[in-house]
Design an enzyme around this catalytic site. Structure first.
Site, PDB file in Angstrom:
ATOM      1  N   LYS A  70     -23.372  87.448  17.304  1.00 49.25           N
ATOM      2  CA  LYS A  70     -24.374  88.499  17.069  1.00 49.25           C
ATOM      3  C   LYS A  70     -25.802  87.960  16.903  1.00 49.25           C
ATOM      4  O   LYS A  70     -26.746  88.590  17.361  1.00 49.25           O
ATOM      5  CB  LYS A  70     -23.978  89.335  15.853  1.00 49.25           C
ATOM      6  CG  LYS A  70     -22.795  90.268  16.128  1.00 49.25           C
ATOM      7  CD  LYS A  70     -22.455  91.093  14.914  1.00 49.25           C
ATOM      8  CE  LYS A  70     -21.846  92.408  15.325  1.00 49.25           C
ATOM      9  NZ  LYS A  70     -21.775  93.363  14.216  1.00 49.25           N
ATOM     10  N   ASP A 107     -25.336  99.015  14.436  1.00 48.55           N
ATOM     11  CA  ASP A 107     -24.462  99.056  13.250  1.00 48.55           C
ATOM     12  C   ASP A 107     -25.021  99.982  12.159  1.00 48.55           C
ATOM     13  O   ASP A 107     -24.278 100.723  11.515  1.00 48.55           O
ATOM     14  CB  ASP A 107     -24.276  97.645  12.675  1.00 48.55           C
ATOM     15  CG  ASP A 107     -23.320  96.802  13.512  1.00 48.55           C
ATOM     16  OD1 ASP A 107     -22.466  97.377  14.210  1.00 48.55           O
ATOM     17  OD2 ASP A 107     -23.440  95.558  13.474  1.00 48.55           O
TER      18      ASP A 107
END
Ligand code: ATR
Length: 278
Positions: A70, A107
């Site tokens: 990520k 997210d």
């Protein structure tokens, strides 16, 4: 259907075999009868950039990125959305026609959309939030809570220095407190979020007491195995409004799907059932 015109997207991580994303996107592809494929692709860490650019060349429209890529994906990207920059990590990459890789992080969007869907009466502005944990997931939760107008966030983490670092990053509305103060500070919180891995199957329980929590406090957990964690169960027993963590996973997937497959998807019970199926 011909594969010639099929839209392609996928997910990469290492390992990637356990990712629920192919099942999730597969459900939507079928539901909306889209000529497309969503494929798990395992890449070695030292070949991430090469691998991503190869996928773009092969005609992929983008990929989700999961652990441990990520942060690295953000560094590779040619363009970065503001929210990905703020969180310091990417989970959704889009490959542009000119070859550019755009990095986004959905997210925080997933976290908020899950609460809005399952606790529509939630009012983030009415009082402080208590966030437990200061890892990668916490950064997305904190940035989205701040964007929703939470007046103050108290952040408790076992390793205090990690919480202090996030305070420097996010500014004055975020205040670090000692991990062992969380059980008493919970009395003032209107929103409580567990972003640690505690309470997950195979992990120890979250050592936070809910004795002082106020009725109607919104309590959510990013852990979704089990769906109803001990923490959420204890909160429900105290009269709190609880939201489980699965919806965050489902909602974070929606912007990528819409972008790659040109269809805005809905998160519904059918999707939950498909993702939870053994
Ligand atoms: P992620 O990126 O998924 O958030 P992470 O960066 O490893 O994962 O963060 C995990 C979080 O769970 C951290 O806040 C971690 O606390 P530390 O910063 O002190 O490591 C927390 N955590 C994990 N195991 C814990 C434990 N046994 N007790 C308290 N906190 C724990």
């Amino acid at each position: 259907m011909t594969s010639e015109t099929a839209l392609l997207a996928g997910v990469t991580g290492a390992p990637i075999g356990h990712s629920l994303s192919p099942r999730l996107h597969g459900y939507w592809l079928k539901k909306y009868q889209i000529n497309g494929y969503y494929i798990p692709v395992e890449l070695a860490s030292d070949q991430l950039e090469e691998g991503l650019r190869a996928l773009a060349t092969l005609g992929f429209r983008g990929v989700n990125v999961t652990l441990p890529f990520k942060e690295k994906a953000l560094a590779i990207a040619d363009k970065i959305t503001d929210r990905a920059a703020l969180i310091g990590a990417a989970n959704t990459l889009s490959f542009r026609k000119n070859g550019n890789i755009q990095a986004d992080n959905t997210d925080g969007h997933g976290f908020i959309a899950n609460i809005r869907q399952n606790a529509p009466e939630w009012e983030p502005k009415v009082g402080p939030a208590l966030v437990l944990g200061a890892g990668g997931a916490s950064r997305a939760v904190i940035s989205s809570l701040l964007a929703e107008g939470v007046p103050e966030i108290r952040l408790a983490n076992r390793t205090r220095s990690r919480a202090d670092m996030l305070c420097e990053h996010f500014g004055a509305r975020l205040k670090a407190i000692d991990w062992n103060r969380a059980s008493s500070e919970i009395a003032e919180a209107k929103t409580v979020v567990n972003t640690t891995s505690l309470g997950m199957e195979g992990q120890p329980a979250l050592p936070i007491s809910l004795d002082k929590i106020r009725k109607n406090t919104l309590v959510t957990d990013i852990v979704y195995t089990p769906l109803m964690t001990d923490f959420l169960q204890a909160a429900a027993a105290k009269g709190c409004v609880t939201v489980d963590g699965l919806g965050m996973l489902l909602h974070q997937a929606a912007p990528g799907f819409e972008n790659w497959f040109r269809q805005k998807p809905t998160v519904d019970q059918g999707l939950r059932d498909a993702v939870l199926a053994p």
